[in-house]
Design a protein around this motif. Structure first.
Motif, PDB file in Angstrom:
ATOM      1  N   TRP A 120       0.858  -1.192   0.000  1.00 43.41           N
ATOM      2  CA  TRP A 120       0.000   0.000   0.000  1.00 43.41           C
ATOM      3  C   TRP A 120       0.897   1.247   0.000  1.00 43.41           C
ATOM      4  O   TRP A 120       1.600   1.496   0.974  1.00 43.41           O
ATOM      5  N   PRO A 121       0.885   2.032  -1.084  1.00 46.50           N
ATOM      6  CA  PRO A 121       1.810   3.172  -1.160  1.00 46.50           C
ATOM      7  C   PRO A 121       1.404   4.318  -0.232  1.00 46.50           C
ATOM      8  O   PRO A 121       0.257   4.367   0.231  1.00 46.50           O
ATOM      9  N   VAL A 122       2.343   5.224   0.016  1.00 51.97           N
ATOM     10  CA  VAL A 122       2.051   6.421   0.821  1.00 51.97           C
ATOM     11  C   VAL A 122       2.359   7.655  -0.017  1.00 51.97           C
ATOM     12  O   VAL A 122       3.065   7.568  -1.024  1.00 51.97           O
ATOM     13  N   ASP A 123       1.844   8.814   0.425  1.00 47.71           N
ATOM     14  CA  ASP A 123       2.154  10.065  -0.291  1.00 47.71           C
ATOM     15  C   ASP A 123       3.411  10.714   0.306  1.00 47.71           C
ATOM     16  O   ASP A 123       4.096  10.110   1.144  1.00 47.71           O
ATOM     17  N   ALA A 124       3.710  11.922  -0.111  1.00 48.21           N
ATOM     18  CA  ALA A 124       4.960  12.582   0.285  1.00 48.21           C
ATOM     19  C   ALA A 124       5.038  12.843   1.795  1.00 48.21           C
ATOM     20  O   ALA A 124       6.122  13.073   2.334  1.00 48.21           O
ATOM     21  N   LYS A 125       3.879  12.815   2.459  1.00 48.90           N
ATOM     22  CA  LYS A 125       3.896  12.979   3.924  1.00 48.90           C
ATOM     23  C   LYS A 125       3.728  11.644   4.645  1.00 48.90           C
ATOM     24  O   LYS A 125       3.497  11.598   5.848  1.00 48.90           O
ATOM     25  N   GLU A 139      13.918  21.138   7.774  1.00 48.88           N
ATOM     26  CA  GLU A 139      12.797  20.603   6.998  1.00 48.88           C
ATOM     27  C   GLU A 139      12.134  19.513   7.834  1.00 48.88           C
ATOM     28  O   GLU A 139      12.825  18.660   8.397  1.00 48.88           O
ATOM     29  N   LEU A 140      10.799  19.555   7.938  1.00 46.14           N
ATOM     30  CA  LEU A 140      10.089  18.554   8.750  1.00 46.14           C
ATOM     31  C   LEU A 140       9.465  17.507   7.846  1.00 46.14           C
ATOM     32  O   LEU A 140       8.877  17.856   6.823  1.00 46.14           O
ATOM     33  N   ARG A 141       9.586  16.255   8.219  1.00 44.85           N
ATOM     34  CA  ARG A 141       9.056  15.185   7.379  1.00 44.85           C
ATOM     35  C   ARG A 141       7.953  14.404   8.102  1.00 44.85           C
ATOM     36  O   ARG A 141       8.009  14.236   9.313  1.00 44.85           O
ATOM     37  N   GLY A 142       6.967  13.940   7.326  1.00 37.81           N
ATOM     38  CA  GLY A 142       5.862  13.179   7.907  1.00 37.81           C
ATOM     39  C   GLY A 142       4.595  14.021   7.957  1.00 37.81           C
ATOM     40  O   GLY A 142       4.555  15.151   7.467  1.00 37.81           O
ATOM     41  N   ASP A 143       3.564  13.427   8.546  1.00 37.98           N
ATOM     42  CA  ASP A 143       2.248  14.071   8.626  1.00 37.98           C
ATOM     43  C   ASP A 143       2.136  14.755   9.986  1.00 37.98           C
ATOM     44  O   ASP A 143       1.802  14.113  10.981  1.00 37.98           O
ATOM     45  N   LEU A 144       2.420  16.034  10.017  1.00 41.72           N
ATOM     46  CA  LEU A 144       2.522  16.734  11.304  1.00 41.72           C
ATOM     47  C   LEU A 144       1.180  16.852  12.023  1.00 41.72           C
ATOM     48  O   LEU A 144       1.127  17.107  13.221  1.00 41.72           O
ATOM     49  N   GLU A 145       0.090  16.633  11.276  1.00 45.14           N
ATOM     50  CA  GLU A 145      -1.234  16.724  11.921  1.00 45.14           C
ATOM     51  C   GLU A 145      -1.629  15.418  12.604  1.00 45.14           C
ATOM     52  O   GLU A 145      -2.517  15.413  13.457  1.00 45.14           O
ATOM     53  N   HIS A 146      -1.023  14.327  12.203  1.00 42.50           N
ATOM     54  CA  HIS A 146      -1.345  13.029  12.819  1.00 42.50           C
ATOM     55  C   HIS A 146      -0.033  12.345  13.158  1.00 42.50           C
ATOM     56  O   HIS A 146       0.466  11.537  12.380  1.00 42.50           O
ATOM     57  N   THR A 148       8.076  12.025  18.474  1.00 43.95           N
ATOM     58  CA  THR A 148       8.940  11.765  17.313  1.00 43.95           C
ATOM     59  C   THR A 148       9.021  12.976  16.400  1.00 43.95           C
ATOM     60  O   THR A 148       7.992  13.587  16.088  1.00 43.95           O
ATOM     61  N   LEU A 149      10.236  13.303  15.974  1.00 44.01           N
ATOM     62  CA  LEU A 149      10.430  14.364  14.972  1.00 44.01           C
ATOM     63  C   LEU A 149      11.376  13.834  13.913  1.00 44.01           C
ATOM     64  O   LEU A 149      12.498  13.431  14.234  1.00 44.01           O
ATOM     65  N   ASN A 150      10.917  13.810  12.657  1.00 45.82           N
ATOM     66  CA  ASN A 150      11.800  13.409  11.573  1.00 45.82           C
ATOM     67  C   ASN A 150      12.129  14.670  10.786  1.00 45.82           C
ATOM     68  O   ASN A 150      11.235  15.360  10.302  1.00 45.82           O
ATOM     69  N   VAL A 151      13.417  14.987  10.697  1.00 45.95           N
ATOM     70  CA  VAL A 151      13.822  16.269  10.104  1.00 45.95           C
ATOM     71  C   VAL A 151      14.942  16.053   9.092  1.00 45.95           C
ATOM     72  O   VAL A 151      15.557  14.984   9.044  1.00 45.95           O
ATOM     73  N   ALA A 152      15.200  17.087   8.300  1.00 45.31           N
ATOM     74  CA  ALA A 152      16.363  17.062   7.409  1.00 45.31           C
ATOM     75  C   ALA A 152      16.997  18.452   7.433  1.00 45.31           C
ATOM     76  O   ALA A 152      16.289  19.453   7.580  1.00 45.31           O
ATOM     77  N   PHE A 153      18.321  18.465   7.341  1.00 45.89           N
ATOM     78  CA  PHE A 153      19.051  19.734   7.321  1.00 45.89           C
ATOM     79  C   PHE A 153      19.590  19.942   5.911  1.00 45.89           C
ATOM     80  O   PHE A 153      20.134  18.994   5.313  1.00 45.89           O
ATOM     81  N   GLU A 154      19.481  21.165   5.440  1.00 48.41           N
ATOM     82  CA  GLU A 154      19.818  21.443   4.039  1.00 48.41           C
ATOM     83  C   GLU A 154      21.243  21.017   3.688  1.00 48.41           C
ATOM     84  O   GLU A 154      22.204  21.442   4.355  1.00 48.41           O
ATOM     85  N   GLY A 155      21.361  20.150   2.694  1.00 46.45           N
ATOM     86  CA  GLY A 155      22.681  19.772   2.169  1.00 46.45           C
ATOM     87  C   GLY A 155      23.493  18.868   3.094  1.00 46.45           C
ATOM     88  O   GLY A 155      24.664  18.594   2.817  1.00 46.45           O
ATOM     89  N   ILE A 156      22.921  18.415   4.218  1.00 42.43           N
ATOM     90  CA  ILE A 156      23.715  17.606   5.164  1.00 42.43           C
ATOM     91  C   ILE A 156      23.232  16.155   5.159  1.00 42.43           C
ATOM     92  O   ILE A 156      22.058  15.884   5.410  1.00 42.43           O
ATOM     93  N   ASP A 157      24.171  15.268   4.898  1.00 42.82           N
ATOM     94  CA  ASP A 157      23.856  13.845   4.892  1.00 42.82           C
ATOM     95  C   ASP A 157      23.531  13.393   6.325  1.00 42.82           C
ATOM     96  O   ASP A 157      24.212  13.778   7.284  1.00 42.82           O
ATOM     97  N   GLY A 158      22.502  12.567   6.432  1.00 41.67           N
ATOM     98  CA  GLY A 158      22.047  12.135   7.752  1.00 41.67           C
ATOM     99  C   GLY A 158      23.124  11.427   8.556  1.00 41.67           C
ATOM    100  O   GLY A 158      23.277  11.651   9.760  1.00 41.67           O
ATOM    101  N   GLU A 159      23.896  10.578   7.891  1.00 38.40           N
ATOM    102  CA  GLU A 159      24.918   9.818   8.633  1.00 38.40           C
ATOM    103  C   GLU A 159      26.034  10.739   9.109  1.00 38.40           C
ATOM    104  O   GLU A 159      26.549  10.562  10.214  1.00 38.40           O
ATOM    105  N   ASP A 160      26.428  11.724   8.274  1.00 36.42           N
ATOM    106  CA  ASP A 160      27.452  12.688   8.712  1.00 36.42           C
ATOM    107  C   ASP A 160      26.944  13.429   9.944  1.00 36.42           C
ATOM    108  O   ASP A 160      27.663  13.631  10.921  1.00 36.42           O
ATOM    109  N   PHE A 161      25.666  13.807   9.883  1.00 30.46           N
ATOM    110  CA  PHE A 161      25.091  14.531  11.009  1.00 30.46           C
ATOM    111  C   PHE A 161      25.105  13.662  12.267  1.00 30.46           C
ATOM    112  O   PHE A 161      25.503  14.108  13.348  1.00 30.46           O
ATOM    113  N   LEU A 162      24.674  12.409  12.113  1.00 31.15           N
ATOM    114  CA  LEU A 162      24.545  11.540  13.296  1.00 31.15           C
ATOM    115  C   LEU A 162      25.900  11.257  13.939  1.00 31.15           C
ATOM    116  O   LEU A 162      26.003  11.187  15.165  1.00 31.15           O
ATOM    117  N   LEU A 163      26.941  11.101  13.105  1.00 30.83           N
ATOM    118  CA  LEU A 163      28.279  10.869  13.667  1.00 30.83           C
ATOM    119  C   LEU A 163      28.732  12.085  14.455  1.00 30.83           C
ATOM    120  O   LEU A 163      29.244  11.975  15.576  1.00 30.83           O
TER     121      LEU A 163
END
Ligand SMILES: Cc1ncc(COP(=O)(O)O)c(C=O)c1O
Length: 380
Positions: free
Chosen positions: A118-123, A281-288, A293-308
């Motif tokens: 079952w596919p999901v949309d962009a949120k 940038e916030l990801r997911g359906d913020l209304e539900h 939990t907060l899923n975010v992205a930072f401009e131009g920054i790879d998630g793994e580089d950030f996490l390290l």
């Protein structure tokens, strides 16, 4: 520098009530719960108390609860059992399910079972119209998580249950991330099978459950024991069952307060992060969404580089990436939302709990801001 643990969706710190009950059981309950002697019967009492505690916490009858080794096992069992006992099974699961569902569905497909994702949309939201069409095509089992572990989306289970049951199909709900964070009413939501893992809400690791609607049966997928009325063979994990009793008692007493605290903390953290890391940038359906939990992205920054970098600064978070053959694959959840590979790799998940101090969230936001500034400067 104090460490700040913001990875509660991976596992939560054990609640004091659970820890104390486990320590007591480890030293004071030596028996095997299947033995008929005195020590065995004391162990049996602990296991049955755990079953009743889970039933009460999720509003289900006690005989409906099968204790297992966790949600991975529970999910495998529900899906495989359904296929085993159904003529012409047709299994649906969402594209954002935990691997313990989605990989079983892929295996079933390989084995010749009719399946659809079952596919999901962009949120990360689900289109109920898509489900209706599949139910009309004869879907027999629908597997939907109550709340997503990576983006925090909460799905409309009661609405889905109505559609599924209208067409005579069966509903499986993975409630692992929901328990302790949003109200979980098994009977109220009209679910057939619900699966749980208790370490996500402060219970012990290595114990989970399958909750069954009255009249619905489940068979073991392993052979070799009669435990759990033949539905889950293997010696019962008595210390974990004791911890479960403690965790469920804490949930009963403090659940409402936890949920309120989480809502407030999420708002506080989001405000601080937005201030410290502009361009967030916030990801997911913020209304539900789950309140922790907060899923975010930072401009131009790879998630793994950030996490390290975050780990070096004492902040523990997660990306949802999987290590496949030595290379980091982006989260299947974020990919399912339509993000391109590199864009999906930017996703970072922060998840916290009711015991996460406000000051830790503020301090984490400050450290995140500094890391983002430093990594952004390296890129230009
Ligand atoms: C939604 C969901 N389902 C299932 C699981 C599997 O739980 P366990 O690893 O305890 O078996 C997890 C754990 O990450 C989860 O988040």
């Amino acid at each position: 520098m104090n460490r700040i643990y913001l990875d509660w969706n991976a596992t939560a710190p054990v609640l004091p009530e659970a820890r104390e009950a486990m320590v007591e059981a480890l030293s004071g309950v030596p028996g095997n719960a299947s033995s008929v002697h005195h020590e065995g019967q004391i162990a049996r009492t602990v296991v049955e108390r755990a079953r009743r505690a889970v039933a009460k916490a999720v509003n289900a009858p006690a005989q409906a609860v099968v204790l297992t080794g966790g949600a991975t096992e529970s999910n495998n069992q529900v899906l495989r059992h359904h296929v085993r006992v159904t003529d012409e099974p047709f299994v649906i699961c969402t594209a954002v399910e935990h691997p313990s569902v989605i990989e079983v569905v892929r295996d079933l497909e390989q084995e010749g079972v009719r399946c659809a994702i079952w596919p999901v949309d962009a949120k990360g939201r689900l289109d109920l119209g898509w489900l209706e069409a599949k139910l009309d095509e004869g879907a027999t089992l629908v597997s939907v998580m109550w709340a997503n572990n990576e983006i925090g989306n909460v799905y409309p289970i009661a609405e889905i249950a109505e559609l599924v049951h209208d067409k005579g199909a069966t509903l499986h709900v993975d409630g692992t991330q929901a328990l302790g964070r949003i109200p979980v009413d098994f009977n109220g939501a009209d679910i057939d099978y619900m699966t749980l893992s208790f370490h996500k809400m402060g219970g012990p690791k290595g114990i989970g459950a399958i909750v069954l609607r009255e009249g619905i049966k489940i068979e073991a997928i392993l052979a070799g024991g009669h435990q759990e009325r033949g539905r889950r063979p293997g010696t019962e994990n008595v210390p974990a069952a004791a911890g479960l009793v403690g965790a469920m008692a804490a949930l009963g007493e403090q659940g409402d307060a936890w949920r309120e605290a989480l809502q407030r903390k999420r708002a506080l953290f989001l405000e601080a992060l937005t201030e410290q890391a502009p361009g967030l940038e916030l990801r997911g359906d913020l209304e539900h969404t789950l309140p922790n939990t907060l899923n975010v992205a930072f401009e131009g920054i790879d998630g793994e580089d950030f996490l390290l970098a975050a780990d070096l600064e004492g902040v523990s978070a997660s990306s949802g990436s999987a290590c496949t053959a030595g290379s980091l694959e982006p989260s299947h959840v974020v990919l399912a939302m339509g993000f391109e590979h590199d864009d999906a790799r930017r996703s970072v998940r922060f998840s916290f709990g009711p015991a996460t101090p406000d000051e830790d969230l503020m301090e984490a936001a400050r450290r995140v801001g500094a890391i983002v500034e430093r990594l952004s400067a390296l890129m230009v």
